[in-house]
Design a protein around this motif. Structure first.
Motif, PDB file in Angstrom:
ATOM      1  N   VAL A   2       0.855  -1.194   0.000  1.00 55.50           N
ATOM      2  CA  VAL A   2       0.000   0.000   0.000  1.00 55.50           C
ATOM      3  C   VAL A   2       0.886   1.237   0.000  1.00 55.50           C
ATOM      4  N   ARG A   3       0.531   2.175  -0.867  1.00 52.91           N
ATOM      5  CA  ARG A   3       1.246   3.455  -0.892  1.00 52.91           C
ATOM      6  C   ARG A   3       0.224   4.573  -1.058  1.00 52.91           C
ATOM      7  N   ALA A  49      -9.609   0.542   0.358  1.00 50.09           N
ATOM      8  CA  ALA A  49     -10.421  -0.489  -0.283  1.00 50.09           C
ATOM      9  C   ALA A  49     -11.197   0.033  -1.492  1.00 50.09           C
ATOM     10  N   GLY A  50     -11.200   1.326  -1.699  1.00 47.69           N
ATOM     11  CA  GLY A  50     -11.938   1.888  -2.822  1.00 47.69           C
ATOM     12  C   GLY A  50     -13.419   2.061  -2.565  1.00 47.69           C
ATOM     13  N   THR A  64      -1.664  -1.387  -8.191  1.00 47.20           N
ATOM     14  CA  THR A  64      -2.819  -0.800  -8.875  1.00 47.20           C
ATOM     15  C   THR A  64      -3.217   0.502  -8.189  1.00 47.20           C
ATOM     16  N   VAL A  65      -3.364   1.562  -8.956  1.00 39.15           N
ATOM     17  CA  VAL A  65      -3.800   2.839  -8.398  1.00 39.15           C
ATOM     18  C   VAL A  65      -5.316   2.786  -8.251  1.00 39.15           C
ATOM     19  N   VAL A  66      -5.757   2.382  -7.075  1.00 38.35           N
ATOM     20  CA  VAL A  66      -7.181   2.171  -6.818  1.00 38.35           C
ATOM     21  C   VAL A  66      -7.978   3.448  -6.999  1.00 38.35           C
ATOM     22  N   PHE A  77     -11.729  -5.282  -8.035  1.00 39.99           N
ATOM     23  CA  PHE A  77     -10.392  -5.314  -7.440  1.00 39.99           C
ATOM     24  C   PHE A  77     -10.486  -5.645  -5.956  1.00 39.99           C
ATOM     25  N   ARG A  78     -11.409  -5.012  -5.260  1.00 41.95           N
ATOM     26  CA  ARG A  78     -11.569  -5.241  -3.822  1.00 41.95           C
ATOM     27  C   ARG A  78     -11.928  -6.703  -3.546  1.00 41.95           C
ATOM     28  N   ALA A  79     -12.823  -7.259  -4.337  1.00 38.94           N
ATOM     29  CA  ALA A  79     -13.260  -8.639  -4.115  1.00 38.94           C
ATOM     30  C   ALA A  79     -12.142  -9.644  -4.342  1.00 38.94           C
ATOM     31  N   SER A  80     -11.262  -9.348  -5.274  1.00 38.57           N
ATOM     32  CA  SER A  80     -10.227 -10.323  -5.635  1.00 38.57           C
ATOM     33  C   SER A  80      -8.903 -10.118  -4.901  1.00 38.57           C
ATOM     34  N   GLN A  81      -8.632  -8.909  -4.422  1.00 38.50           N
ATOM     35  CA  GLN A  81      -7.312  -8.612  -3.855  1.00 38.50           C
ATOM     36  C   GLN A  81      -7.322  -8.239  -2.374  1.00 38.50           C
ATOM     37  N   ILE A  82      -8.489  -7.834  -1.845  1.00 31.14           N
ATOM     38  CA  ILE A  82      -8.541  -7.309  -0.481  1.00 31.14           C
ATOM     39  C   ILE A  82      -9.556  -8.095   0.341  1.00 31.14           C
TER      40      ILE A  82
END
Length: 222
Positions: A2-3, A49-50, A64-66, A77-82
């Motif tokens: 995370v950045r 988390a977006g 990925t720049v959310v 993205f949230r469902a697959s990565q977070i």
């Protein structure tokens, strides 16, 4: 992993302002976030988390720049990565506990509900002490049991980032330790980072780093 850079966010209704010049979380790190109520801890999790979008600045997760994704892409993205353990659990009462755990697989084609995922869910549920309650709906579960369902849902996809908003808040001391062990064990297996908001200072020695979030409310770089 995370950045965050030059982030600003505000709720117009109450004048709340959050300014984060810089924040980072490395792969596999276990970071606890503490601070007074209203300082923006949950807001940060929602931004990462977006679920919320910043007014300005950059939020990058796993490359990925959310903050630049569309709403639909952020959800996928949230469902697959977070993996996100929400403070209010966010369970759907018309679904059973088992179906709630599998919910990420229902909302994104990037995930496949295969035999391995189903087996992983059963093992997680057993480890959390709800293996015999998977056919019950949330309204038939205690708060602690609902919390365990939410934790299983967050872990079942083997995410690269686990966001935890008071994941152990409704549990007894023995269960808190067991659940934290499970979170860290699953994170280690997946090489995931853990970012956990907590008010329980007895748990802080279990984390590699502790951040007092009150500093961000004033826009101080830490």
């Amino acid at each position: 992993m995370v950045r965050v850079e030059n982030l600003t966010f505000g709720y117009s209704a109450d004048g709340f302002r959050l300014r984060i010049p810089e924040f980072s979380l490395v792969d596999g790190e276990r970071l606890a976030v503490v601070g007074p109520s209203g300082s923006g801890k949950t807001t940060l999790l929602n931004l990462i988390a977006g679920i919320l979008s910043p007014e300005s600045g950059t939020i990058e997760v796993a490359g990925t720049v959310v903050s630049r994704l569309s709403d639909a892409k952020r959800r996928r993205f949230r469902a697959s990565q977070i993996g996100f353990v929400f403070q209010d659990f966010a369970l759907l009462d018309y679904l059973s506990a088992r179906q709630n755990i599998f919910y990420p697989y229902r909302v994104t084609p990037a995930l496949t509900l295969d035999v391995a995922a189903k087996d992983r869910a059963e093992k997680l549920a057993t480890a959390c002490g709800i293996g015999d309650k998977l056919d019950r709906h949330p309204s038939a579960l205690s708060q602690g049991e609902q919390q365990r369902v939410a934790i299983c849902r967050a872990l079942v996809t083997q995410p690269k980032l686990i966001l935890s908003d008071e994941a152990t808040g409704n549990l007894d001391p023995e269960s808190k330790g067991r659940i934290l062990d499970l979170l860290f064990e699953q994170a280690a297996e997946a090489g995931a980072a853990v970012l956990a908001v907590t008010h329980d200072h007895e748990l802080l020695p279990r984390f590699e780093r502790v951040l007092d979030f009150a500093q961000f409310r004033e826009g101080i770089q830490v």
